[in-house]
Design a protein around this motif. Sequence first.
Motif, PDB file in Angstrom:
ATOM      1  N   ASP A  19       0.819  -1.211   0.000  1.00 34.48           N
ATOM      2  CA  ASP A  19       0.000   0.000   0.000  1.00 34.48           C
ATOM      3  C   ASP A  19       0.855   1.265   0.000  1.00 34.48           C
ATOM      4  O   ASP A  19       0.520   2.256  -0.658  1.00 34.48           O
ATOM      5  N   ASP A  34      -0.969  10.013  -1.972  1.00 33.43           N
ATOM      6  CA  ASP A  34      -2.236   9.856  -1.266  1.00 33.43           C
ATOM      7  C   ASP A  34      -1.974   9.468   0.188  1.00 33.43           C
ATOM      8  O   ASP A  34      -1.447   8.384   0.456  1.00 33.43           O
ATOM      9  N   LYS A  59       0.695   4.612  -2.413  1.00 30.43           N
ATOM     10  CA  LYS A  59       0.343   5.922  -1.863  1.00 30.43           C
ATOM     11  C   LYS A  59       1.433   6.955  -2.113  1.00 30.43           C
ATOM     12  O   LYS A  59       1.152   8.129  -2.388  1.00 30.43           O
TER      13      LYS A  59
END
Length: 798
Positions: free
Chosen positions: A239, A248, A243
């Motif tokens: 993840d 993000d 990101k």
Amino acid sequence: MGRMVVQHRANSRTSHTEQPSKAEPAAQTVKVSTTSKTTKSKATSRPKAVKPTTNAVKSATKPAAKTAAKAATTKATAAKTTKTAKATHKRVDAETARANAALKGLVGEAPAPTIEVKELGQFGRINVMDVTPDEERGIFPARVELGEPFKVTAQVFIEGRTKVGATAIVRNARGRETLRRRMMCTNPGLDRWEVTLKCGEHSDLKPWDEGYAAVKRQLGEWTVTVEGWEDTYTSWLHDARIKVRVLDDVDNALNSGAELLARWAVTLDAKLTVRDRKTLQQAAETMADESLTAEERLAAGDNPQIAALHETNPLRDGISPSQPQRFKVERPKSSFAAWYQFFPRSEGATIDPATGKIVQGTLKTSIAGLERAKAEGFDIVYLPPIFPIGVTNRKGRNNSLVAGPDDPGSPFGIGSALGGHDTVDPLLGTMDDFKALTARAHELGLEIALDFALQCSPDHPWVKQHPDWFRHKPDGTIAFAENPPKKYQDIYPIDFNADMEGIEKEVERVLNLWIDAGVTIFRVDNPHTKPVRFWQDVIAAVTKRHPEVLFLAEAFTRPGMMRALSYVGFTQSHCYFPWRNTKEELEEYLPVTNGDDGYYQHNTFWPTTPDILTAYVRDNGIAGHCVRAVLAAMGSPSWGIYNGFELLENKQRPGFEEQIDNEKYEVKVRDWSKAKKYGVAEMLTALNKIRRSHPAALSYHNLTVLESSDPNVLAFARHTSAELTGTGQADTLIVVVNLDGHDAHQSMIHLDLDKLGLPTDRPLAVRDELTGREFQWGWDNYVSLAPWVDVAHILSVQ
């Protein structure tokens, strides 16, 4: 849940050595955090405070002296707790303290807990199912030789898209951990994980060798436990990369990673060195530094150094152990063995020039057979029955019903007025002669395997002593053996229904007698025609007294019976290899022998036996003999040769797949000087040398069939990783065989380098172990084999 559920043993060492201990959450408090979740975690990890109200109530009901003592004890306990807490605090080094300060105030997620499994059928935090091998619900443990590499698989998964890992833990018969290896996910769609392991180190020591006691101590029931765990690092990294790439919620992602690395650094289960801890702590500090760019912060936890630690010393959250799988670890030669068979009465046999008659060999002249077996590299010598042979209904040459005056009869027609299964045939010598033979064999490093055929001639002493041990016809006569249309008039089969317990005791007595004379292995004739329970009782009784003794089953029968015999103690087995001759047959059969079946039924590959001579061996001459030898020696860890193979004895009895002038019914006089002109003995010697030199040849669980373009060219590989060879280097053998004994064939051989664990970034240097020639190989390789030059390549990856 099916056959396999997660089970926790109440007395398991796993809770202390492989899982995070109950103290570990407290260790996580080196991450300074202001979140209520972490604060609560700290509070629950501290010793419970003494409740003064409870003490006051108790004090009111007890004498003052006891109340004072109780108060003193409580005070001492509190002081001890405070002292322990201070001591624990002092163990935090400067590097950890600096990381703590850098991480202060970060928000983290609670790691997956280890959920205790209290009863059969409960799952842990991670789901672990269907651990293999596990035949018959684990009643019969899988069997492996000491140091033999073998494969374990399992389903390991968790809910959602969270990543998991799996580790296999090997423990010896005393419960001590001897090996720990990460498992690989080989089928993500089925959550299938696998790993290759071994129990102990390979040894070639024989039961009589000095130092065998150390081998014996390692034998017995070992266990393998599969531990599933949440792979928090991999989940986070997946993840975090996304990101950072798309910008993000970057700070939260990287701060979470910083806290994860800091927690990893102080997790006892990871078994980190001081240097490894500091590497993780420094990476956590860098990742928490918001003055750096997102890419710089991510790089601190996403680099080869951290990846290497994740591979060898991962952070394992929510550890969930499977029920331990049992493995019966057996002595050397239980799996990896090379057999050589000869008939003592033919060994050293001569022709009397005066009479023209054959003078049979003896146990004394059989020493020559031992020396030949040793010279060719074999380590087990198998002797057919050496007991007195019956006279009534004695068979003549080529299994004829009437014996001539000089026909010796079949050694399988056991028993005469001279004795039965506990007596040496006087024509061969005495018991002292046999003991001298086994002593010489042991000097040469050879084991003696003796044929045990549980049947009797009509003249066997048991017929008179125990008539109830035989089946009678309505007319009162004893029924001879038959398998219609075959009849064996010289043999009475045993009937086990009337007195199986008595027969068991007598057989145990006889086997122990031969063990005392030096026999360490029994080859049992037609065990599938006797009750499985009979063998289970006998083998258990014999091996309880002599755990070193091995049993081979000569059982050409249905798969269920062969498997049952292996369950009850037959260490090895004859099999249908002689009739697997085409490429299609071999490509199907080799993975069966060298797969899950190999945990129970150790197939021994014999190209021929006194009972078997196939059309392939008959029709393909010297090349055919060498092809079958290569396939037997490299296709199974256990193989055998019946003597005369070196002399090209390949003429069939018309209408039968066995030799004409069969040695079972006559004495053979052989001229061993002729063996040199054929070269077969030289091939046998080379094969045994290759087998001894390469750890990859040891296992029933490491064979892969390779793609080959020509229908006459078979190829397969054996691979053992560096961690399991005992040499520190991986060992790979590539076997390519031209099955056509008359014509040359060319083929492309495809290697899946990734699957075999071979380098993919450079050509492979390979050496032909048969010729010494060297080549370069890669993914696809051209091979040309002519039977008059090379029948096969056995290539070792350098």
